[in-house]
Design a protein around this motif. Structure first.
Motif, PDB file in Angstrom:
ATOM      1  N   ILE A 104       0.870  -1.177   0.169  1.00 47.35           N
ATOM      2  CA  ILE A 104       0.038   0.019   0.011  1.00 47.35           C
ATOM      3  C   ILE A 104       0.825   1.257   0.037  1.00 47.35           C
ATOM      4  CG2 ILE A 104      -1.720   1.291   1.239  1.00 47.35           C
ATOM      5  CD1 ILE A 104      -2.747  -1.240  -0.187  1.00 47.35           C
ATOM      6  N   LYS A 105       1.975   1.308   0.782  1.00 45.09           N
ATOM      7  CA  LYS A 105       2.719   2.687   1.015  1.00 45.09           C
ATOM      8  C   LYS A 105       3.465   2.747  -0.370  1.00 45.09           C
ATOM      9  CE  LYS A 105       3.218   2.620   5.880  1.00 45.09           C
ATOM     10  NZ  LYS A 105       4.226   2.675   7.185  1.00 45.09           N
ATOM     11  N   LEU A 108       1.190   4.397  -2.924  1.00 44.51           N
ATOM     12  CA  LEU A 108       1.167   5.795  -2.436  1.00 44.51           C
ATOM     13  C   LEU A 108       2.287   6.448  -2.826  1.00 44.51           C
ATOM     14  CD1 LEU A 108      -0.412   5.332   0.998  1.00 44.51           C
ATOM     15  CD2 LEU A 108      -1.645   6.590  -0.802  1.00 44.51           C
ATOM     16  N   ASN A 111       2.243   7.154  -6.485  1.00 44.46           N
ATOM     17  CA  ASN A 111       1.192   8.046  -6.883  1.00 44.46           C
ATOM     18  C   ASN A 111       1.703   9.351  -6.705  1.00 44.46           C
ATOM     19  OD1 ASN A 111      -1.094   7.132  -8.033  1.00 44.46           O
ATOM     20  ND2 ASN A 111      -1.620   6.312  -5.931  1.00 44.46           N
ATOM     21  N   ILE A 112       3.089   9.848  -6.071  1.00 46.04           N
ATOM     22  CA  ILE A 112       3.530  11.029  -5.948  1.00 46.04           C
ATOM     23  C   ILE A 112       4.266  11.130  -7.504  1.00 46.04           C
ATOM     24  CG2 ILE A 112       5.438  12.302  -5.177  1.00 46.04           C
ATOM     25  CD1 ILE A 112       5.001  10.579  -2.305  1.00 46.04           C
ATOM     26  N   TYR A 143       6.207   6.067 -13.032  1.00 42.60           N
ATOM     27  CA  TYR A 143       5.046   5.812 -12.061  1.00 42.60           C
ATOM     28  C   TYR A 143       4.276   4.474 -12.667  1.00 42.60           C
ATOM     29  CZ  TYR A 143       0.190   5.123 -11.270  1.00 42.60           C
ATOM     30  OH  TYR A 143      -1.274   4.910 -11.079  1.00 42.60           O
ATOM     31  N   GLN A 211      -6.847   7.852  -6.445  1.00 37.50           N
ATOM     32  CA  GLN A 211      -6.347   6.422  -5.837  1.00 37.50           C
ATOM     33  C   GLN A 211      -5.424   6.405  -4.778  1.00 37.50           C
ATOM     34  OE1 GLN A 211      -2.776   4.726  -8.071  1.00 37.50           O
ATOM     35  NE2 GLN A 211      -4.067   2.952  -8.457  1.00 37.50           N
ATOM     36  N   SER A 212      -4.970   7.669  -4.614  1.00 34.51           N
ATOM     37  CA  SER A 212      -4.219   7.626  -3.150  1.00 34.51           C
ATOM     38  C   SER A 212      -5.255   7.774  -1.954  1.00 34.51           C
ATOM     39  CB  SER A 212      -3.559   9.097  -3.128  1.00 34.51           C
ATOM     40  OG  SER A 212      -2.449   9.035  -4.138  1.00 34.51           O
ATOM     41  N   LEU A 213      -6.486   8.404  -2.236  1.00 36.84           N
ATOM     42  CA  LEU A 213      -7.591   8.671  -1.101  1.00 36.84           C
ATOM     43  C   LEU A 213      -8.131   7.325  -0.932  1.00 36.84           C
ATOM     44  CD1 LEU A 213      -9.267  11.710  -1.919  1.00 36.84           C
ATOM     45  CD2 LEU A 213      -7.776  11.435  -0.053  1.00 36.84           C
ATOM     46  N   LEU A 215      -6.624   4.142  -1.505  1.00 33.53           N
ATOM     47  CA  LEU A 215      -5.515   3.276  -0.934  1.00 33.53           C
ATOM     48  C   LEU A 215      -5.472   3.272   0.552  1.00 33.53           C
ATOM     49  CD1 LEU A 215      -2.760   3.743  -3.288  1.00 33.53           C
ATOM     50  CD2 LEU A 215      -3.954   1.532  -2.790  1.00 33.53           C
ATOM     51  N   PHE A 216      -6.079   4.430   1.264  1.00 35.79           N
ATOM     52  CA  PHE A 216      -6.223   4.616   2.846  1.00 35.79           C
ATOM     53  C   PHE A 216      -7.123   3.513   3.263  1.00 35.79           C
ATOM     54  CE2 PHE A 216      -3.902   8.743   1.864  1.00 35.79           C
ATOM     55  CZ  PHE A 216      -3.121   8.469   2.752  1.00 35.79           C
ATOM     56  N   GLU A 220      -3.524  -3.786   4.017  1.00 38.20           N
ATOM     57  CA  GLU A 220      -2.202  -4.395   3.578  1.00 38.20           C
ATOM     58  C   GLU A 220      -2.382  -5.965   3.238  1.00 38.20           C
ATOM     59  OE1 GLU A 220       0.736  -4.571   2.110  1.00 38.20           O
ATOM     60  OE2 GLU A 220       1.339  -2.441   3.124  1.00 38.20           O
TER      61      GLU A 220
END
Length: 504
Positions: A104-105, A108, A111-112, A143, A211-213, A215-216, A220
């Motif tokens: 997951i991390k 994230l 995605n940056i 990415y 997608q980042s939102l 993923l929270f 895991e």
């Protein structure tokens, strides 16, 4: 996960971007030769600027024009290829990043890069557009290279055995949906025009944020938590969230077996995948499946579909290309349903066989187009069927099937190599197809038909069925293939799918 939006939102309107390059660099738009091979989704004439000249100036102007065209061609080539180059480089680090940070991390962090690339391209009108676009495409490629390894890994680790194929195919469904969206949004009256093209290039920023939102809210990978971090309580908690029930003993038993196998050996490097005999066969199959996907000719159709439709006599090729994207999406959705019923191997063989015949009909239609007008319909039908057969099997299956071939130890390295193979073949096709097409003309798809036939035979003799099987059973299948043992298990699956009863 719609990373293909980064690619297709760019290549839809090359004339507009190249014209902007000329404007920024103060190069007159007096010659179209620089981008003839890239004119994909527009049949409009590019504007020309007349220049009065005398005889003594003529040679000098021609020389300057050739130099200018070469410079613009180089910038356009860099703009196109930087995405694939970024993908090739980053594909080696997806598994490593997933092991270091967790699945997951790692996504994230990836995605940056996506957000950075989108912002660079979205702001390309505010500065030196060629620098912003090439840089943005390269970062977006990084990415996509990371995510193309991380997503199949994550899906393969969280999916129950009975749904591994269906969930893995959803990854491809997201990709083709992104392609279809970019084709529609790229129409001239929406964003594919000189005023709003940069907005489309920056649209992927919205996808990265979404997608980042989301993923929270994703748990895991329980396999990562238990096998890599040895956190059994967190692994069980993650499994309960994923399965929606408290009884996860069956899954934990399978994960424990995988941990025991991983603990009995050392961490597997990419070099060891080639040198260790037990890994060599599944790695070869994994690489060949990804090569089959790219060298089948599917990207040639997507990159140059409008030109192919135009050659086939279609009056509105842009909308025909969107139709291809729609068919692409529909049949990928169909594959989600079929993959757990028919099996991976059966769908691969059906898809590749269908593509072989479609490629032949496509070339026949293009060759006889000038003699028989109705051949345009044959070519168009062949294109639609080619895409349909591709998405039934060869499109979605290689991505998640690789994760099924390997345990927790070698999986990251194997996925990295398979991802690199896919990106490299993608790059080669994009680079070489215009030259191959120029040399072969309408016979080019006979070449692809031959390539597809070779890969079909490879799949028939070397690829085992993995539907509903554990890692131990899949490993045993590879041993059978290697030793040339009986192939009754895969035959039984195929006979069952085709509706024939089993024989004693």
């Amino acid at each position: 996960m719609l990373e293909m939006l980064e690619l297709f939102s760019f290549i839809l309107f090359p004339q507009i971007i190249v014209s902007h390059y000329r404007h920024v660099l103060d190069i007159p738009l007096d010659d179209r030769r620089a981008i003839n091979n890239y004119t994909i989704n527009s049949t409009d004439e590019m504007p020309t600027i007349p220049y009065p000249m005398n005889t003594t100036q003529d040679a000098w102007v021609k020389k300057e024009s050739a130099a200018s065209d070469g410079w613009i061609t180089m910038l356009w080539s860099l703009s196109v290829s930087s995405f694939a180059v970024g993908g090739m480089i980053a594909s080696f680090f997806g598994g490593w990043l997933g092991d270091k940070l967790g699945r997951i991390k790692a996504m994230l962090v990836a995605n940056i890069l996506s957000l950075t690339g989108a912002l660079l391209m979205g702001c390309s009108k505010l500065g030196p557009s060629h620098i912003f676009i090439i840089s943005g495409r390269a970062v977006s490629g990084l990415y996509s290279g990371l995510i193309s390894g991380l997503v199949p890994m994550y899906i393969g680790e969280i999916a129950p055995t009975t749904l591994r194929g269906a969930l893995g195919t959803l990854h491809q469904l997201a990709i083709v949906t992104g392609i279809l969206i970019s084709q529609i949004v790229g129409l001239e009256f929406i964003l594919g025009n000189p005023d709003r093209w940069h907005i489309m290039l920056g649209l992927s920023a919205g996808r990265a944020i979404l997608q980042s939102l989301l993923l929270f809210f994703c748990p895991e990978s329980p396999r990562y938590l238990y096998i890599k971090l040895e956190k059994e309580v967190k692994a069980k908690k993650s499994l309960k969230r994923l399965r929606g029930c408290d009884d996860v003993n069956k899954d934990m038993i399978e994960i424990r077996k995988e941990k025991e196998e991983a603990s009995s050996g050392q961490k597997v490097s990419m070099i060891q995948l080639f040198t260790t005999s037990s890994y060599r066969q599944p790695l070869l199959v994994a690489l060949m499946l990804h090569m089959a996907q790219q060298f089948s000719g599917i990207n040639a159709i997507f990159y140059y579909s409008t030109g192919i439709f135009q050659s086939a006599g279609i009056r509105q090729p842009v909308y025909a290309t969107i139709g291809v994207g729609a068919v692409n999406t529909v049949f990928t959705a169909l594959s989600v349903v079929l993959v757990e019923k028919a099996g991976r191997r059966s769908l691969l063989l059906i898809g590749m066989s269908g593509m072989f015949f479609c490629a032949i009909f496509m070339s026949v239609g293009l060759i006889l187009l000038n003699k028989l007008a109705w051949m345009s319909y044959l070519s168009m039908t062949a294109i639609f069927l080619f895409v349909s057969f591709f998405e039934i099997g060869p499109g979605p299956i290689p991505w998640f099937m690789v994760a099924e071939f390997f345990g927790q130890g070698p999986r990251p390295a194997a996925l990295a190599l398979a991802s690199f193979s896919n990106w490299f073949c993608n790059f080669i096709i994009g680079l070489c197809f215009p030259y191959i097409e120029g040399f072969c003309g309408p016979y080019v798809f006979f070449l692809f038909a031959g390539v597809v036939l070779v890969f079909t035979l490879f799949i028939f003799f070397k690829v085992p069925e993995t539907k509903g099987k554990s890692l131990e059973e899949i490993t045993a299948e590879f041993q059978k293939k290697k030793s040339g043992s009986s192939q009754e298990p895969k035959a039984a699956v195929e006979m069952e799918f085709l509706g024939f009863p089993e024989t004693a």
